[in-house]
Design a protein around this motif. Structure first.
Motif, PDB file in Angstrom:
ATOM      1  N   GLY A 116       0.617  -1.151   0.187  1.00 56.83           N
ATOM      2  CA  GLY A 116      -0.146   0.036   0.061  1.00 56.83           C
ATOM      3  C   GLY A 116       0.905   1.121   0.071  1.00 56.83           C
ATOM      4  O   GLY A 116       0.352   2.139  -0.674  1.00 56.83           O
ATOM      5  N   ALA A 117       2.094   1.175   0.801  1.00 57.80           N
ATOM      6  CA  ALA A 117       2.912   2.170   0.636  1.00 57.80           C
ATOM      7  C   ALA A 117       3.629   2.795  -0.613  1.00 57.80           C
ATOM      8  O   ALA A 117       3.605   3.914  -0.978  1.00 57.80           O
ATOM      9  N   ILE A 118       3.624   1.822  -1.325  1.00 56.30           N
ATOM     10  CA  ILE A 118       4.065   1.912  -2.956  1.00 56.30           C
ATOM     11  C   ILE A 118       3.082   2.576  -3.661  1.00 56.30           C
ATOM     12  O   ILE A 118       3.319   3.571  -4.446  1.00 56.30           O
ATOM     13  N   ALA A 119       1.874   2.032  -3.444  1.00 53.97           N
ATOM     14  CA  ALA A 119       0.710   2.684  -4.336  1.00 53.97           C
ATOM     15  C   ALA A 119       0.718   4.175  -3.881  1.00 53.97           C
ATOM     16  O   ALA A 119       0.273   5.050  -4.574  1.00 53.97           O
ATOM     17  N   GLU A 120       0.578   4.347  -2.346  1.00 59.06           N
ATOM     18  CA  GLU A 120       0.463   5.534  -2.142  1.00 59.06           C
ATOM     19  C   GLU A 120       1.488   6.863  -2.724  1.00 59.06           C
ATOM     20  O   GLU A 120       1.080   7.777  -3.099  1.00 59.06           O
ATOM     21  N   CYS A 121       2.480   6.239  -2.631  1.00 56.76           N
ATOM     22  CA  CYS A 121       3.794   6.881  -3.180  1.00 56.76           C
ATOM     23  C   CYS A 121       3.363   7.379  -4.538  1.00 56.76           C
ATOM     24  O   CYS A 121       3.770   8.322  -5.085  1.00 56.76           O
ATOM     25  N   GLY A 122       2.906   6.362  -5.651  1.00 53.14           N
ATOM     26  CA  GLY A 122       2.657   6.455  -6.877  1.00 53.14           C
ATOM     27  C   GLY A 122       1.489   7.751  -6.870  1.00 53.14           C
ATOM     28  O   GLY A 122       1.619   8.409  -7.846  1.00 53.14           O
ATOM     29  N   ARG A 123       0.485   7.514  -6.363  1.00 56.52           N
ATOM     30  CA  ARG A 123      -0.429   8.298  -6.197  1.00 56.52           C
ATOM     31  C   ARG A 123      -0.065   9.971  -6.028  1.00 56.52           C
ATOM     32  O   ARG A 123      -0.289  10.863  -6.529  1.00 56.52           O
ATOM     33  N   PHE A 124       0.921  10.002  -4.929  1.00 56.18           N
ATOM     34  CA  PHE A 124       1.437  11.535  -4.698  1.00 56.18           C
ATOM     35  C   PHE A 124       2.111  11.981  -5.763  1.00 56.18           C
ATOM     36  O   PHE A 124       1.723  13.239  -5.903  1.00 56.18           O
ATOM     37  N   MET A 125       2.893  11.174  -6.493  1.00 55.35           N
ATOM     38  CA  MET A 125       3.656  11.800  -7.506  1.00 55.35           C
ATOM     39  C   MET A 125       2.642  12.070  -8.600  1.00 55.35           C
ATOM     40  O   MET A 125       2.818  13.180  -9.417  1.00 55.35           O
ATOM     41  N   GLY A 126       1.841  11.361  -9.082  1.00 53.81           N
ATOM     42  CA  GLY A 126       0.718  11.661 -10.084  1.00 53.81           C
ATOM     43  C   GLY A 126      -0.139  12.731  -9.551  1.00 53.81           C
ATOM     44  O   GLY A 126      -0.601  13.369 -10.789  1.00 53.81           O
ATOM     45  N   GLU A 127       0.019  13.166  -8.543  1.00 49.60           N
ATOM     46  CA  GLU A 127      -0.969  14.521  -8.236  1.00 49.60           C
ATOM     47  C   GLU A 127      -0.274  15.776  -7.911  1.00 49.60           C
ATOM     48  O   GLU A 127      -0.825  16.564  -7.319  1.00 49.60           O
ATOM     49  N   GLN A 128       0.963  15.869  -8.577  1.00 54.99           N
ATOM     50  CA  GLN A 128       1.773  17.207  -8.170  1.00 54.99           C
ATOM     51  C   GLN A 128       1.226  18.356  -8.972  1.00 54.99           C
ATOM     52  O   GLN A 128       0.574  18.170 -10.056  1.00 54.99           O
ATOM     53  N   PRO A 129       1.206  19.527  -8.626  1.00 54.00           N
ATOM     54  CA  PRO A 129       0.708  20.561  -9.299  1.00 54.00           C
ATOM     55  C   PRO A 129       1.559  20.832 -10.508  1.00 54.00           C
ATOM     56  O   PRO A 129       2.713  20.291 -10.684  1.00 54.00           O
ATOM     57  N   PRO A 130       0.873  21.516 -11.504  1.00 50.50           N
ATOM     58  CA  PRO A 130       1.393  21.536 -12.762  1.00 50.50           C
ATOM     59  C   PRO A 130       3.138  22.233 -12.845  1.00 50.50           C
ATOM     60  O   PRO A 130       3.833  21.792 -13.751  1.00 50.50           O
ATOM     61  N   GLY A 131       3.523  23.005 -12.019  1.00 50.20           N
ATOM     62  CA  GLY A 131       4.799  23.537 -11.870  1.00 50.20           C
ATOM     63  C   GLY A 131       6.038  22.754 -11.789  1.00 50.20           C
ATOM     64  O   GLY A 131       7.015  22.818 -12.083  1.00 50.20           O
ATOM     65  N   TYR A 150       9.415  -2.095 -15.844  1.00 49.13           N
ATOM     66  CA  TYR A 150       8.391  -1.358 -16.479  1.00 49.13           C
ATOM     67  C   TYR A 150       6.876  -1.247 -15.838  1.00 49.13           C
ATOM     68  O   TYR A 150       6.285  -0.518 -16.349  1.00 49.13           O
ATOM     69  N   GLY A 151       6.964  -1.974 -14.586  1.00 43.86           N
ATOM     70  CA  GLY A 151       5.734  -1.659 -13.937  1.00 43.86           C
ATOM     71  C   GLY A 151       5.788  -0.427 -13.336  1.00 43.86           C
ATOM     72  O   GLY A 151       4.599   0.309 -13.035  1.00 43.86           O
ATOM     73  N   ALA A 152       6.860   0.603 -13.420  1.00 46.75           N
ATOM     74  CA  ALA A 152       6.835   1.894 -12.911  1.00 46.75           C
ATOM     75  C   ALA A 152       5.716   2.537 -13.876  1.00 46.75           C
ATOM     76  O   ALA A 152       4.917   3.485 -13.363  1.00 46.75           O
ATOM     77  N   ILE A 153       5.679   2.322 -15.179  1.00 47.68           N
ATOM     78  CA  ILE A 153       4.630   2.816 -16.153  1.00 47.68           C
ATOM     79  C   ILE A 153       3.271   2.654 -15.989  1.00 47.68           C
ATOM     80  O   ILE A 153       2.582   3.440 -15.887  1.00 47.68           O
ATOM     81  N   SER A 154       3.198   1.221 -15.567  1.00 48.02           N
ATOM     82  CA  SER A 154       1.806   0.540 -15.193  1.00 48.02           C
ATOM     83  C   SER A 154       1.246   1.403 -13.997  1.00 48.02           C
ATOM     84  O   SER A 154       0.131   1.759 -13.876  1.00 48.02           O
ATOM     85  N   LEU A 155       2.177   1.352 -12.891  1.00 42.04           N
ATOM     86  CA  LEU A 155       1.571   2.165 -11.505  1.00 42.04           C
ATOM     87  C   LEU A 155       1.413   3.402 -11.718  1.00 42.04           C
ATOM     88  O   LEU A 155       0.406   4.061 -11.540  1.00 42.04           O
ATOM     89  N   LEU A 156       2.486   4.174 -12.246  1.00 39.81           N
ATOM     90  CA  LEU A 156       2.239   5.702 -12.325  1.00 39.81           C
ATOM     91  C   LEU A 156       1.241   6.149 -13.225  1.00 39.81           C
ATOM     92  O   LEU A 156       0.551   7.044 -13.298  1.00 39.81           O
ATOM     93  N   GLY A 157       1.226   5.078 -14.585  1.00 36.23           N
ATOM     94  CA  GLY A 157       0.260   5.799 -15.543  1.00 36.23           C
ATOM     95  C   GLY A 157      -1.121   5.517 -15.066  1.00 36.23           C
ATOM     96  O   GLY A 157      -2.061   6.229 -15.403  1.00 36.23           O
ATOM     97  N   THR A 158      -1.305   4.586 -14.232  1.00 33.65           N
ATOM     98  CA  THR A 158      -2.782   4.400 -13.569  1.00 33.65           C
ATOM     99  C   THR A 158      -3.196   5.515 -12.731  1.00 33.65           C
ATOM    100  O   THR A 158      -4.493   6.244 -12.853  1.00 33.65           O
ATOM    101  N   MET A 159      -2.007   6.025 -12.265  1.00 32.26           N
ATOM    102  CA  MET A 159      -2.304   7.067 -11.109  1.00 32.26           C
ATOM    103  C   MET A 159      -2.589   8.376 -11.711  1.00 32.26           C
ATOM    104  O   MET A 159      -3.572   9.256 -11.654  1.00 32.26           O
ATOM    105  N   VAL A 160      -1.776   8.696 -13.009  1.00 37.31           N
ATOM    106  CA  VAL A 160      -1.950   9.851 -13.565  1.00 37.31           C
ATOM    107  C   VAL A 160      -3.299  10.126 -14.502  1.00 37.31           C
ATOM    108  O   VAL A 160      -3.971  10.990 -14.616  1.00 37.31           O
ATOM    109  N   GLN A 161      -3.639   8.766 -14.862  1.00 34.82           N
ATOM    110  CA  GLN A 161      -4.980   8.785 -15.887  1.00 34.82           C
ATOM    111  C   GLN A 161      -5.913   9.026 -14.863  1.00 34.82           C
ATOM    112  O   GLN A 161      -6.747   9.799 -15.248  1.00 34.82           O
ATOM    113  N   THR A 162      -5.926   8.575 -13.735  1.00 39.40           N
ATOM    114  CA  THR A 162      -7.111   8.825 -12.595  1.00 39.40           C
ATOM    115  C   THR A 162      -7.042  10.380 -12.448  1.00 39.40           C
ATOM    116  O   THR A 162      -8.127  10.963 -12.287  1.00 39.40           O
TER     117      THR A 162
END
Length: 480
Positions: A116-131, A150-162
């Motif tokens: 869960g900590a890894i998923a939360e870290c990915g969500r945090f990075m995917g929701e950074q402000p534009p700057g 390559y799982g990095a793209i799957s994890l972070l990609g899911t977060m940024v898509q959301t």
């Protein structure tokens, strides 16, 4: 690949014999790496044949085609090469090592999927402000790439898509999604030249006489930094911006305390990998790849045990055993396509190089007469070009590298050869429509992989070729 723990209600098919054969192959290869006894190499070859035979009835026709090509080349080697036993030994050694390395890395990827900590870290990075979003996702691609490739793209990609789905304007949403996905991909490919858990150095170093991980990691790290800086440069100057409207996604800028809290688990994991690997390197003479095959599964097992303790308050041996059996019975068999392609890339590349060697010699082609700088630039370009026709970088490098003159014959450092090969490998990861990174970006961006590789990344690759070409020439002429 799994990105999160599977639903317990979902029934996943089990193939324990396949998983057991792959784990046994990894153990045999690891024992060979640590003892040097040829008996373990022969055992690993036999186990690999068993594993591939079991997999051959469970993979698609395209994977079976690779198996067929491998068998045809093996027959040709026996029929035409006087030293065919040595050639086959090298081919099975290459394929077995790649499979063992993949099994070790997959254990860490599967362990990460339950965190869960890894998923939360990915969500945090995917929701950074534009700057700061591009830089955050580039760094995220690097950090997660060091753990789950390559799982990095799957994890972070899911977060940024959301995350971007909250933006009501479709034009702004499309632009943001593209930039965010490219930031992740470019962060990932920037670690490929130097990452200790990527195939890049693990495959390249044994093919270049005199090369060692400790000797090449610094210049290859510079290669990665060049790629990262070029990506930032292209995004800053050439990528479309959504316009003046900046509301919506991730408007609040988190402080350093938030970053420390969210990213700490990932950094601690990477620190653990580094410390354990460094300690093993200090007390043994085993090459770094062999150390990784011990360190990574051990860390993965400890990580899973920690997850069980967090969930239940104690270490339950039964739960740990079930997780380990799930890895053997389901996770490994589910990666059957990757296993076959990776194994056959190493096998076909090694055999193909052995078969081409005499042909090149009889044709009178003397590559040592080519200026070393020009030869290395050609090698650098060949790897991403062959990726456009579906050639896996492992196959391309295994085929090309043994045909090159030795660094001593060229009068250059082995470092220059490794830098050229790994730089080309990294660009192949950003351009080839057949690599996992490009396919995943295309999936999340809802476009074709060819468009991602050649259009979305077109300027990035053009500037990268110029910058990396200059870096390769610098290393060739000045690195000793």
């Amino acid at each position: 690949m799994r990105l999160a723990r599977a639903d317990t209600a979902t029934v996943r098919p089990r193939h324990p014999l396949v998983g057991a054969a792959l784990v046994a192959t990894m153990l045999a290869v690891t024992l060979f790496e640590w003892t040097g006894r040829q008996g373990f190499a022969l055992i690993s070859a036999g186990l690999l044949i068993v594993a591939l035979s079991l997999l051959s009835v469970r993979v698609r026709w395209v994977h079976r085609a690779f198996l067929a090509v491998g068998m045809i080349l093996a027959v040709l080697a026996v029929a035409t090469l006087p030293d065919w036993p040595d050639t086959l030994h090298r081919a099975f050694g290459s394929a077995g090592f790649i499979v063992a390395y993949f099994v070790a890395l997959l254990s860490l990827r599967v362990a990460a999927s339950g965190s869960g900590a890894i998923a939360e870290c990915g969500r945090f990075m995917g929701e950074q402000p534009p700057g700061r979003r591009y830089l955050a996702l580039t760094v995220g691609g690097q950090l997660f790439g060091l753990v789950i490739i390559y799982g990095a793209i799957s994890l972070l990609g899911t977060m940024v898509q959301t995350s971007v789905m909250r933006e009501p304007d479709p034009r702004i949403r499309s632009i943001r999604l593209r930039r965010m996905l490219l930031a992740i991909q470019r962060g990932l490919v920037s670690i490929l030249p130097w990452s200790p858990v990527a195939f890049t150095l693990a495959v390249t170093i044994p093919l270049v006489p005199g090369a060692t991980w400790a000797g090449v990691v610094l210049p290859c790290f510079v290669t990665g930094m060049v790629i990262m800086l070029v990506g930032w440069f292209v995004d800053t100057l050439f990528e479309r911006r959504p316009g003046a409207r900046q509301g919506g996604v991730g408007a609040a800028a988190p402080g350093w305390r938030d970053w420390a809290e969210k990213v700490a688990p990932l950094l601690m994991l990477l620190a653990g990998l580094g410390v354990v690997s460094a300690c093993l390197m200090a007390v043994s003479d085993v090459r770094f790849q062999g150390i990784v095959m011990v360190t990574v599964p051990s860390i993965a097992l400890c990580w899973v045990a920690g997850q069980i303790i967090v969930e239940s308050g104690r270490l339950d041996p039964d739960s740990l055993g079930r997780r380990c059996m799930s890895f053997i019975e389901t996770d490994l068999p589910e990666a059957r396509g990757e296993v076959v392609l990776l194994a056959m890339a190493g096998f076909i590349g090694t055999l193909g190089s052995g078969l081409l060697g005499p042909v090149v010699a009889e044709a009178g082609l003397d590559l040592s007469a080519v200026p070393p700088a020009l030869l290395l630039i050609c090698v650098f370009l060949v790897v991403p070009v062959t990726g456009q026709i579906g050639m896996n970088p492992i196959l391309a490098v295994s085929l090309i590298a043994p045909l090159l003159p030795s660094p001593d014959a060229m009068g250059i450092s082995p470092v220059a050869v490794v830098v050229a090969i790994t730089a080309g490998w990294a660009l192949s990861g950003a351009t080839s429509p057949y690599t996992a990174s490009t396919l995943l970006v295309a999936y999340f961006g809802k476009v074709s992989a060819t468009r991602v590789g050649l259009q979305w990344n077109g300027l990035f690759v053009a500037f990268s070729m110029i910058a990396l070409g200059a870096w390769i020439l610098t290393v060739t002429h000045f690195w000793t």
